[in-house]
Design a protein around this motif. Structure first.
Motif, PDB file in Angstrom:
ATOM      1  N   SER A  87       0.822  -1.216   0.000  1.00 30.16           N
ATOM      2  CA  SER A  87       0.000   0.000   0.000  1.00 30.16           C
ATOM      3  C   SER A  87       0.854   1.264   0.000  1.00 30.16           C
ATOM      4  N   ALA A  88       2.047   1.197   0.594  1.00 33.90           N
ATOM      5  CA  ALA A  88       2.927   2.361   0.659  1.00 33.90           C
ATOM      6  C   ALA A  88       3.429   2.771  -0.722  1.00 33.90           C
ATOM      7  N   TYR A  89       3.348   1.875  -1.694  1.00 35.18           N
ATOM      8  CA  TYR A  89       3.793   2.218  -3.047  1.00 35.18           C
ATOM      9  C   TYR A  89       2.830   3.187  -3.726  1.00 35.18           C
ATOM     10  N   TYR A  90       1.732   3.493  -3.066  1.00 37.49           N
ATOM     11  CA  TYR A  90       0.827   4.559  -3.513  1.00 37.49           C
ATOM     12  C   TYR A  90       1.580   5.879  -3.649  1.00 37.49           C
TER      13      TYR A  90
ATOM     14  N   MET B 118      -8.582   4.241  -3.164  1.00 33.10           N
ATOM     15  CA  MET B 118      -8.884   5.662  -3.035  1.00 33.10           C
ATOM     16  C   MET B 118      -8.376   6.283  -1.739  1.00 33.10           C
ATOM     17  N   VAL B 119      -8.324   5.493  -0.673  1.00 37.68           N
ATOM     18  CA  VAL B 119      -7.880   6.011   0.622  1.00 37.68           C
ATOM     19  C   VAL B 119      -6.510   5.421   0.923  1.00 37.68           C
ATOM     20  N   PRO B 120      -5.449   6.189   0.782  1.00 40.41           N
ATOM     21  CA  PRO B 120      -4.109   5.630   0.970  1.00 40.41           C
ATOM     22  C   PRO B 120      -3.797   5.329   2.424  1.00 40.41           C
ATOM     23  N   THR B 121      -2.804   4.475   2.620  1.00 44.45           N
ATOM     24  CA  THR B 121      -2.282   4.234   3.952  1.00 44.45           C
ATOM     25  C   THR B 121      -1.503   5.467   4.411  1.00 44.45           C
TER      26      THR B 121
END
Length: 276
Positions: free
Chosen positions: A39-42, A87-90
């Motif tokens: 998720s951090a790759y967002y 849509m909602v990032p970490t």
């Protein structure tokens, strides 16, 4: 034509997983370390692919018709949650491992989630009207009905948080949605492992299910035993995604010549009730 559509739909999901994995690996090739979660790759150069692949997966999971109404509800729930995860990032990582900071923030999380809500409401109302107008609504089993109400409850709580506690939603929706999405996926694999007829595919599905459960157990052990081991999340995510991809590819091979498994839905639901 319907069979070809199912083939491409099943194959498309596997391709989206490959797309996400490739973007993460390409980003890592120019970085000095791994992020602690996929998720951090967002927040990295994989940003666009991360969102696009999850949204595509979400749409395909919703469109795909499960082999029973219970499985269909779980796939729909996983698809909706995939949109929320996208849509909602970490939380923003402390370090981008030496790669260029694209300056990506989370200001769009709430309005983009509302856009997803509006699209889902419009599609649901449209589907309800068409089924009612044409008399094509399908009856639900006991398990399917329970799964439907569980889905409605979870989504209602999420919508309430989005409406009345947007800051809380922004801080927690990603993690809650990700856990619930993986839970729905594992439940789908469990259903297949239970209802599939005896043969060469049953042990494969059950092996994948065991692997997914052991992956979750390993995550707990890593957290308890290896204090400060902050890459446990990405290992668990990568393993679960890989296991789901394996499950979906095996299912694609099994069902290549048909749209759904042969057998009455009521018979499958009876087998599920007995397993429970």
């Amino acid at each position: 034509m319907a069979l070809e559509t199912y083939r491409y739909l099943r194959g498309g999901m596997a391709v989206m997983i490959v797309l996400l994995g490739a973007a993460v690996l390409i980003e890592r090739s120019g970085a000095s370390c791994w992020q602690t979660s996929i998720s951090a790759y967002y927040f990295t150069s994989a940003h666009a692919v991360f969102i696009a692949s999850l949204c595509a997966l979400g749409a395909m999971l919703i469109v795909y018709k499960g082999n029973s109404d219970t499985e269909d509800v779980l796939l729909n729930l996983a698809g909706v949650l995939a949109f929320v995860v996208a849509m909602v990032p970490t939380s923003r990582p402390l370090s981008l491992c030496g790669t260029v900071d694209l300056g990506i923030g989370d200001q769009s999380a709430i309005p983009n989630t509302w856009a997803v809500v509006i699209a889902l409401v419009v599609s649901r109302v449209g589907a309800w009207w068409m089924h009612r107008h044409t008399g094509t609504a399908s009856p639900r089993s006991a398990l399917g009905t329970a799964a439907t109400w569980g889905q409605r409850l979870l989504l209602a709580v999420g919508l309430g948080a989005l409406t009345f506690a947007p800051q809380w939603f922004r801080a927690n929706a990603h993690g809650v949605a990700a856990v619930a999405m993986f839970t729905a996926i594992i439940a789908t694999v469990a259903i297949t492992a239970i209802v599939v007829d005896a043969g060469r595919y049953r042990p494969v599905y059950r092996s994948i299910l065991v692997a997914m459960v052991l992956t979750l157990m390993a995550a707990v052990c890593l957290h308890l035993v290896l204090d400060g081991f902050n890459h446990a999340v990405i290992l668990v995510e990568a393993a679960l995604i890989g296991e789901f991809a394996a499950y979906w590819m095996v299912q694609t091979v099994e069902l290549w010549g048909t749209t759904v498994r042969v057998g009455a839905v009521t018979g499958r639901d009876t087998r599920l009730l007995r397993a429970l």
